[in-house]
Design a protein around this motif. Structure first.
Motif, mmCIF file in Angstrom:
data_model
loop_
_atom_site.group_PDB
_atom_site.id
_atom_site.type_symbol
_atom_site.label_atom_id
_atom_site.label_comp_id
_atom_site.label_asym_id
_atom_site.label_seq_id
_atom_site.Cartn_x
_atom_site.Cartn_y
_atom_site.Cartn_z
ATOM 1 N N ASP A 19 -5.116 3.487 10.395
ATOM 2 C CA ASP A 19 -4.404 2.220 11.375
ATOM 3 C C ASP A 19 -3.083 2.502 11.549
ATOM 4 O O ASP A 19 -2.282 2.442 10.412
ATOM 5 C CB ASP A 19 -4.999 1.080 10.521
ATOM 6 N N MET A 39 1.120 -1.146 11.444
ATOM 7 C CA MET A 39 2.356 -1.180 10.639
ATOM 8 C C MET A 39 3.491 -0.230 10.716
ATOM 9 O O MET A 39 4.536 -0.108 10.158
ATOM 10 C CB MET A 39 1.931 -1.486 9.350
ATOM 11 N N TYR A 40 3.251 0.929 11.504
ATOM 12 C CA TYR A 40 4.251 1.978 11.797
ATOM 13 C C TYR A 40 4.738 1.967 13.056
ATOM 14 O O TYR A 40 5.588 2.918 13.468
ATOM 15 C CB TYR A 40 3.678 3.221 11.237
ATOM 16 N N ARG A 41 4.459 0.969 13.984
ATOM 17 C CA ARG A 41 4.902 0.894 15.129
ATOM 18 C C ARG A 41 6.235 1.043 15.477
ATOM 19 O O ARG A 41 7.089 0.227 14.595
ATOM 20 C CB ARG A 41 4.102 -0.070 16.161
ATOM 21 N N LEU A 84 -3.536 -5.988 14.405
ATOM 22 C CA LEU A 84 -4.142 -5.104 13.390
ATOM 23 C C LEU A 84 -5.352 -4.602 13.979
ATOM 24 O O LEU A 84 -6.363 -5.746 14.449
ATOM 25 C CB LEU A 84 -4.305 -5.908 12.103
ATOM 26 N N SER A 85 -5.744 -3.531 13.644
ATOM 27 C CA SER A 85 -7.214 -2.889 13.849
ATOM 28 C C SER A 85 -8.060 -3.086 12.496
ATOM 29 O O SER A 85 -7.555 -3.636 11.533
ATOM 30 C CB SER A 85 -7.188 -1.666 14.718
ATOM 31 N N ALA A 86 -8.976 -1.962 12.333
ATOM 32 C CA ALA A 86 -9.481 -1.853 11.118
ATOM 33 C C ALA A 86 -8.607 -1.256 10.110
ATOM 34 O O ALA A 86 -7.663 -0.474 10.691
ATOM 35 C CB ALA A 86 -10.838 -1.132 11.490
ATOM 36 N N PRO A 87 -8.918 -1.302 8.861
ATOM 37 C CA PRO A 87 -7.811 -0.700 7.929
ATOM 38 C C PRO A 87 -7.921 0.685 7.876
ATOM 39 O O PRO A 87 -9.146 0.979 8.238
ATOM 40 C CB PRO A 87 -8.158 -1.487 6.585
ATOM 41 N N THR A 88 -6.938 1.354 7.298
ATOM 42 C CA THR A 88 -6.794 2.657 7.185
ATOM 43 C C THR A 88 -7.826 3.148 5.985
ATOM 44 O O THR A 88 -8.091 2.397 5.141
ATOM 45 C CB THR A 88 -5.470 3.103 6.721
ATOM 46 N N GLU A 135 3.847 9.586 10.746
ATOM 47 C CA GLU A 135 4.582 8.475 9.498
ATOM 48 C C GLU A 135 3.520 7.992 8.640
ATOM 49 O O GLU A 135 3.552 7.994 7.521
ATOM 50 C CB GLU A 135 5.469 7.769 10.133
ATOM 51 N N ASP A 145 2.112 8.969 4.025
ATOM 52 C CA ASP A 145 2.088 8.197 2.845
ATOM 53 C C ASP A 145 1.023 8.534 2.111
ATOM 54 O O ASP A 145 0.542 7.763 1.061
ATOM 55 C CB ASP A 145 2.190 6.601 3.395
ATOM 56 N N HIS A 146 0.130 9.252 2.695
ATOM 57 C CA HIS A 146 -1.267 9.660 1.809
ATOM 58 C C HIS A 146 -0.997 11.060 1.361
ATOM 59 O O HIS A 146 -2.094 11.733 1.141
ATOM 60 C CB HIS A 146 -2.292 9.495 2.869
ATOM 61 N N HIS A 178 -5.922 -5.491 4.813
ATOM 62 C CA HIS A 178 -4.997 -4.470 5.228
ATOM 63 C C HIS A 178 -3.906 -4.172 4.166
ATOM 64 O O HIS A 178 -3.912 -3.051 3.845
ATOM 65 C CB HIS A 178 -4.272 -4.691 6.619
ATOM 66 N N GLU A 227 -5.330 -2.330 1.081
ATOM 67 C CA GLU A 227 -5.473 -1.138 1.099
ATOM 68 C C GLU A 227 -4.204 -0.460 0.919
ATOM 69 O O GLU A 227 -4.019 0.569 0.232
ATOM 70 C CB GLU A 227 -6.132 -0.905 2.633
ATOM 71 N N PRO A 283 -0.803 5.815 -2.929
ATOM 72 C CA PRO A 283 0.238 6.362 -3.779
ATOM 73 C C PRO A 283 1.576 5.776 -3.476
ATOM 74 O O PRO A 283 2.363 5.604 -4.339
ATOM 75 C CB PRO A 283 0.018 7.890 -3.556
ATOM 76 N N VAL A 284 1.952 5.631 -2.112
ATOM 77 C CA VAL A 284 3.101 5.124 -1.570
ATOM 78 C C VAL A 284 2.763 3.830 -0.932
ATOM 79 O O VAL A 284 2.251 3.695 -0.036
ATOM 80 C CB VAL A 284 3.876 5.944 -0.540
ATOM 81 N N VAL A 327 4.931 0.363 3.875
ATOM 82 C CA VAL A 327 4.825 0.726 5.072
ATOM 83 C C VAL A 327 6.266 0.095 5.994
ATOM 84 O O VAL A 327 6.674 -1.000 5.450
ATOM 85 C CB VAL A 327 3.815 -0.019 5.906
ATOM 86 N N PRO A 328 6.557 0.645 6.977
ATOM 87 C CA PRO A 328 7.756 0.055 7.779
ATOM 88 C C PRO A 328 7.833 -0.967 8.764
ATOM 89 O O PRO A 328 8.624 -1.493 9.213
ATOM 90 C CB PRO A 328 8.248 1.342 8.497
ATOM 91 N N ALA A 329 6.856 -1.736 8.559
ATOM 92 C CA ALA A 329 6.239 -2.831 9.342
ATOM 93 C C ALA A 329 7.510 -3.958 9.785
ATOM 94 O O ALA A 329 7.596 -4.584 10.704
ATOM 95 C CB ALA A 329 4.947 -3.760 9.054
ATOM 96 N N PHE A 387 3.887 -10.816 7.271
ATOM 97 C CA PHE A 387 3.641 -10.146 8.430
ATOM 98 C C PHE A 387 2.922 -10.887 9.442
ATOM 99 O O PHE A 387 3.628 -10.701 10.654
ATOM 100 C CB PHE A 387 2.530 -9.237 7.996
#
Lengths: 177, 316
Positions: free
Chosen positions: A70, A73-75, A85-89, A118, A122-123, B24, B27, B32-33, B36-38, B299
């Motif tokens: 998802d 949060m990186y837009r 928000l859509s479904a979680p990562t 991006e 993070d994974h 969200h 999650e 590990p990190v 997020v840049p939100a 958020f």
């Protein structure tokens, strides 16, 4: 006025495109066991699932890890419009040293792909990220290109492109013609 | 949503949306990190006129995990000691460019008053006996997710035990729990119940023994010595004998029952049992969920296309 949408690909065409892309992924990644398929929430996830099934069928049983990312949060346009928000990562494995095939339905400006790159970082740090899309409609705003494409479709920026199991449809808006 | 001052400002749909957003965030917090840049480029100022460990640090980690910048103001080490007024303090911080104030104050209504002095959003992190809305949201998140629920507490019974009268946590929790359909039972001596309790739509019990074996959630409140007038209870030993969770009482809990506490705990007063001995304890889960829920609140308030307000008052 609501314009009628034009069918560009039918359900069978979409299905064949997925099978073809599955073959291309197998062909390009000799080390198939390091590949992870990651669909972009929410338009890319069903295509990612179908790709995994097709790869399992073609290889007689290689089941690749399947994830979803998802990117809301990186837009890079929070200040321009509200984030929905859509479904979680859901990334089932550490991506470090894996080859990630990122899957989306439509490639347009490239901004969601930038955000997804991006998010993937993070994974873990993938060895490589490849991009598979059902439709490349042009009008890129960033230096991003797809590795696997279902169909290239020339569009006007205001057109709407919709992709589903039933096919690919383009709706042209009156003011753009 | 511009401000979060009270749970009464939230519709059930708002509450459910915040809890979904918190999924969200949970999650993200498991990664590990965990960042997020939100909220990059947004500034969140914590303004605490009253002591706090978990709420202040919880909001700060929430803001940082969303990549917001943070400022921390604590009254004890500030120009408040030189006589600067609350309003001047807020206007000064606003002039530095703040998008959201997270406010705790010993007087009810201070967060609402602050909204008149700044264009920034204001989030109530606890005001007097009035409200602590993010605590209610994180408690509701903890209970619903523990029972595999999403948007309702229908058919669940929740006992809140202790000093209801002086508790903003109880006021916020009762509002949200009852609106989501839970049956709420307040367990307290009559002197520690608000005088208008009959209008709250809740049941009462006069000893923890009346509820301990029956409820789905046992919510223990902290005995608030600092707010206590002398004489409201005969003595702490007497209080403990009727309202403390002891090992003997803990054995009577239903196997699925949750034990919760907003912290900080008074061990030996309301919590005679060691919570780490209780399989149903969600006390540390509440703390972890607090970060997720506060991320969801920040958020929701700051992620919706609001632009930084570089302040009003300066340009005038």
């Amino acid at each position: 006025m609501q314009n009628p949408s034009t069918e560009i690909l039918g359900a069978d065409d979409v299905s064949r495109a997925i099978t073809r892309i599955a073959h291309e992924i197998i062909e390009r990644n000799s080390d198939l066991n390091s590949v992870v398929i990651v669909g972009m929430q929410t338009g890319g996830t069903w295509i990612a699932e179908r790709l995994c099934e097709a790869i399992e069928r073609i290889t007689n049983g290689t089941v690749l890890p399947l994830g979803a990312v998802d990117i809301s949060m990186y837009r890079d346009d929070f200040s321009l419009r509200p984030i929905v928000l859509s479904a979680p990562t859901d990334i089932p494995v550490d991506l470090t040293e894996r080859r990630v095939v990122l899957v989306d339905d439509v490639l347009f400006t490239g901004r969601t792909v930038r955000a997804a790159l991006e998010a993937l970082n993070d994974h873990g740090r993938p060895r490589a990220v490849q991009l598979a899309v059902m439709v490349d409609r042009g009008h890129r705003e960033l230096p991003i290109r797809p590795d696997y494409v279902g169909k290239n479709i020339p569009t006007h920026p205001t057109d709407e492109v919709s992709v589903s199991v039933n096919g690919v449809f383009v709706t042209t808006h009156a003011e753009s013609v | 949503m511009k401000h979060l001052l009270s749970t009464h400002d939230l519709s059930i749909d708002n509450i459910v949306a915040i809890l979904d957003t918190a999924d969200h965030m949970t999650e993200i917090n498991a990664r590990p990190v965990a960042k997020v840049p939100a909220l990059r480029g947004r500034t969140v100022a914590s303004v605490f006129f009253e002591d706090s460990t978990r709420t202040r640090l919880s909001f700060e980690s929430a803001a940082k995990r969303l990549s917001a910048d943070t400022m921390t103001f604590s009254a004890a080490s500030s120009s408040v000691n030189k006589g600067e007024s609350l309003r001047d303090t807020i206007e000064t911080l606003s002039a530095m460019g703040v998008d959201a104030f997270v406010v705790r104050h010993k007087s009810s209504g201070v967060p609402a008053a602050i909204t008149q002095w700044t264009g920034a959003s204001v989030i109530n992190a606890g005001d007097g006996w009035h409200q602590h809305p993010t605590q209610a949201l994180l408690d509701t998140y903890t209970i619903t997710r523990s029972f595999g629920l999403k948007d309702s507490l229908q058919g669940r019974s929740i006992a809140i035990v202790g000093d209801i009268k002086h508790s903003r946590v109880a006021r916020s929790d009762i509002d949200v729990f009852t609106r989501l359909g839970a049956e709420v039972i307040l367990v307290a001596p009559p002197t520690l119940l608000p005088h208008n309790i009959a209008t709250w739509g809740v049941k009462t019990a006069s000893s923890i023994d009346e509820v301990v074996g029956k409820v789905d959630v046992l919510y223990m409140l902290r005995m608030q010595f600092e707010r206590m007038d002398s004489g409201v209870i005969p003595g702490l030993a007497e209080y403990s004998s009727r309202f403390a969770l002891t090992p003997a009482r803990a054995r009577l809990l239903s196997p699925h029952a949750l034990v919760m506490h907003p912290g900080p705990m008074n061990r030996g007063i309301e919590m005679v049992v060691d919570p780490s001995d209780l399989p149903g304890s969600r006390i540390l889960q509440q703390v972890a969920n607090g970060v997720s829920v506060r991320m969801a609140v920040l958020f929701t308030i700051l992620g919706g296309g609001a632009t930084a307000t570089l302040q009003q008052g300066v340009d005038a």
